[in-house]
Design an enzyme around this catalytic site. Structure first.
Site, PDB file in Angstrom:
ATOM      1  N   ASP A  52       7.145 -26.801 -58.244  1.00 47.13           N
ATOM      2  CA  ASP A  52       7.138 -24.992 -57.334  1.00 47.13           C
ATOM      3  C   ASP A  52       7.973 -24.570 -57.618  1.00 47.13           C
ATOM      4  O   ASP A  52       9.577 -25.312 -57.910  1.00 47.13           O
ATOM      5  CB  ASP A  52       6.228 -25.051 -55.632  1.00 47.13           C
ATOM      6  CG  ASP A  52       6.320 -24.283 -55.385  1.00 47.13           C
ATOM      7  OD1 ASP A  52       6.608 -23.227 -55.703  1.00 47.13           O
ATOM      8  OD2 ASP A  52       5.957 -24.046 -54.129  1.00 47.13           O
ATOM      9  N   ARG A 106      -8.714 -21.714 -56.540  1.00 44.79           N
ATOM     10  CA  ARG A 106      -8.957 -21.102 -55.104  1.00 44.79           C
ATOM     11  C   ARG A 106      -9.347 -20.547 -54.563  1.00 44.79           C
ATOM     12  O   ARG A 106      -9.694 -20.746 -53.740  1.00 44.79           O
ATOM     13  CB  ARG A 106      -7.383 -20.479 -55.142  1.00 44.79           C
ATOM     14  CG  ARG A 106      -5.784 -21.228 -55.623  1.00 44.79           C
ATOM     15  CD  ARG A 106      -5.672 -21.470 -54.753  1.00 44.79           C
ATOM     16  NE  ARG A 106      -5.167 -20.754 -53.265  1.00 44.79           N
ATOM     17  CZ  ARG A 106      -3.990 -20.543 -53.199  1.00 44.79           C
ATOM     18  NH1 ARG A 106      -3.407 -20.323 -53.736  1.00 44.79           N
ATOM     19  NH2 ARG A 106      -3.668 -19.790 -51.972  1.00 44.79           N
ATOM     20  N   HIS A 148       0.855 -25.333 -47.434  1.00 43.07           N
ATOM     21  CA  HIS A 148      -0.107 -24.177 -48.091  1.00 43.07           C
ATOM     22  C   HIS A 148      -1.137 -25.503 -48.182  1.00 43.07           C
ATOM     23  O   HIS A 148      -1.407 -25.574 -49.461  1.00 43.07           O
ATOM     24  CB  HIS A 148       0.791 -23.820 -49.292  1.00 43.07           C
ATOM     25  CG  HIS A 148       0.050 -23.101 -49.862  1.00 43.07           C
ATOM     26  ND1 HIS A 148      -0.926 -22.380 -49.592  1.00 43.07           N
ATOM     27  CD2 HIS A 148       0.530 -22.272 -50.919  1.00 43.07           C
ATOM     28  CE1 HIS A 148      -1.207 -21.031 -50.152  1.00 43.07           C
ATOM     29  NE2 HIS A 148      -0.589 -21.321 -51.106  1.00 43.07           N
ATOM     30  N   CYS A 172       2.244 -24.150 -58.587  1.00 43.74           N
ATOM     31  CA  CYS A 172       0.432 -23.070 -57.853  1.00 43.74           C
ATOM     32  C   CYS A 172       1.080 -21.509 -57.657  1.00 43.74           C
ATOM     33  O   CYS A 172       0.367 -21.092 -57.714  1.00 43.74           O
ATOM     34  CB  CYS A 172       1.133 -23.337 -55.750  1.00 43.74           C
ATOM     35  SG  CYS A 172       2.766 -22.893 -55.472  1.00 43.74           S
ATOM     36  N   GLN A 232      -4.080 -24.182 -51.579  1.00 44.28           N
ATOM     37  CA  GLN A 232      -3.735 -24.518 -52.787  1.00 44.28           C
ATOM     38  C   GLN A 232      -3.711 -26.349 -53.237  1.00 44.28           C
ATOM     39  O   GLN A 232      -4.221 -26.051 -54.229  1.00 44.28           O
ATOM     40  CB  GLN A 232      -2.423 -24.212 -52.424  1.00 44.28           C
ATOM     41  CG  GLN A 232      -1.828 -24.134 -53.688  1.00 44.28           C
ATOM     42  CD  GLN A 232      -1.790 -23.279 -55.162  1.00 44.28           C
ATOM     43  OE1 GLN A 232      -1.994 -22.095 -54.848  1.00 44.28           O
ATOM     44  NE2 GLN A 232      -2.484 -24.061 -56.045  1.00 44.28           N
ATOM     45  N   ARG A 285      -1.016 -15.981 -43.708  1.00 40.06           N
ATOM     46  CA  ARG A 285      -0.069 -16.138 -44.177  1.00 40.06           C
ATOM     47  C   ARG A 285       1.236 -15.742 -43.741  1.00 40.06           C
ATOM     48  O   ARG A 285       1.405 -14.201 -43.506  1.00 40.06           O
ATOM     49  CB  ARG A 285       0.283 -15.058 -45.801  1.00 40.06           C
ATOM     50  CG  ARG A 285       0.872 -16.165 -46.602  1.00 40.06           C
ATOM     51  CD  ARG A 285       1.144 -15.077 -47.788  1.00 40.06           C
ATOM     52  NE  ARG A 285       0.916 -16.716 -48.816  1.00 40.06           N
ATOM     53  CZ  ARG A 285       0.747 -16.849 -50.009  1.00 40.06           C
ATOM     54  NH1 ARG A 285       1.367 -15.763 -50.290  1.00 40.06           N
ATOM     55  NH2 ARG A 285      -0.347 -18.066 -50.505  1.00 40.06           N
TER      56      ARG A 285
END
Ligand code: CP
Ligand code: NVA
Length: 308
Positions: free
Chosen positions: A225, A294, A134, A266, A137, A107
């Site tokens: 988000d 996930r 991402h 998310c 996700q 990440r």
């Protein structure tokens, strides 16, 4: 080398097979204690490095648990504490880590860091979020939608808010899994044109609609988000809040979506900013299913990377 760098860089057949695997591994573990190993232990003897240059709860824990359930071992590394954070090149870091571990999840901030890591590593690299995308996700989100409502192909997905990294991976998924995508938000926060073009080229409808009520009408899935992402400057916060307030997902806005529409986020969320608690904890919401998936989706991704 099977790196999992982005949804638009992975073939439709491979993405579909990962979703199928994710569903199967989830079913196989139903009702078992989280610490129990999977029966086939596909990562037995494998070492996985999980590198974080930004904070994380879900990505960190779900990758760590997933590797362990598959019989592998992990090391969680903070970018700050590595020589990477003190001037060692990404290329050298990638070459060195490849001598110790079988798989790298990173990440990071710049997409370039991820790409350089993948270029110079001799083991698979997984994108655990960059400023731009991402993908892990959205694999979990596609899985979640299909568990609840069946095939996502042909459905209408609406993104309300900032056209950020998570929105970008949703656009990639629209193109690869064949669903229509509407973005609603202020023009200054539109998703990157390159991603809009990608989805359109794949033959799906992508609309940009400034009116959130019009956008959400007929939606099968409404997604939002955080209004300020980890890579955004703190100084942008007030302006973004002012710009994005009309795009908050609340019960009134959700009423314009289909009766059986799902709501996704998310996480982490700023409750009562981008979405109200009423929606987050309401009947449309599948936010904790997304978080759980996930784990299963990433186990499928890791199996694919390692050919297991
Ligand atoms: N959704 C997500 O990636 O959460 P974390 O930042 O907690 O990993
Ligand atoms: N857009 C958010 C996602 C967090 C999981 C961020 O990049 O901070």
């Amino acid at each position: 080398m099977k790196h999992f760098l982005d949804i638009h860089k992975t073939s439709q057949a491979e993405l579909r097979s990962m979703i199928d695997t994710a569903k199967a591994v989830k079913t196989a573990r139903q009702g078992q204690p989280k610490g129990m190993l999977d029966t086939d232990k596909p990562l037995d003897g494998h070492m996985v490095a999980l590198i974080f240059e930004k904070p994380s709860t879900r990505t960190r824990v779900s990758f760590d648990v997933g590797v362990r359930q598959m019989g592998g071992q992990t090391m969680v590394l903070s970018g700050k504490d590595m020589q990477l954070g003190h001037g060692e090149t990404i290329a050298d870091t990638a070459r060195v880590l490849s001598r110790y571990v079988d798989l790298i999840m990173i990440r990071t901030f710049e997409e370039e860091t991820l790409l350089e890591m993948a270029e110079h590593a001799s083991v698979p690299v997984i994108n655990g979020l960059t400023d731009r995308t991402h993908p892990c996700q959205i694999m979990a989100d596609v899985m979640t939608f299909e568990e609840q409502r069946g095939p996502i192909a042909g459905k209408k997905v609406v993104w309300s808010g900032d056209g950020n990294n998570v929105c970008a991976s949703f656009l990639h998924a629209a193109g690869q899994f064949g669903f229509d995508f509407t973005f609603t938000g202020p023009s200054t926060l539109d998703p990157e044109q390159e991603w809009v073009n990608f989805a359109r080229k794949q033959g799906v409808n992508v609309s940009i609609e400034r009116d959130p009520v019009k956008a959400v009408t007929g939606a099968d899935l409404v997604v939002t988000d955080t209004w300020v992402s980890m890579h955004d400057p703190e100084s942008a916060k007030e302006r973004r809040h002012n710009q994005l307030r009309p795009y908050q997902i609340n019960a009134e806005l959700m009423r314009h979506a289909n009766d059986d529409a799902l709501f996704m986020h998310c996480l982490p969320a700023h409750r009562n900013d981008e979405a109200t608690s009423e929606v987050m904890d309401g009947p449309h919401s599948v936010i904790f299913e997304e978080a759980e998936n996930r784990l299963h989706a990433q186990k499928a991704i890791m199996r694919w990377c390692l050919g297991k």
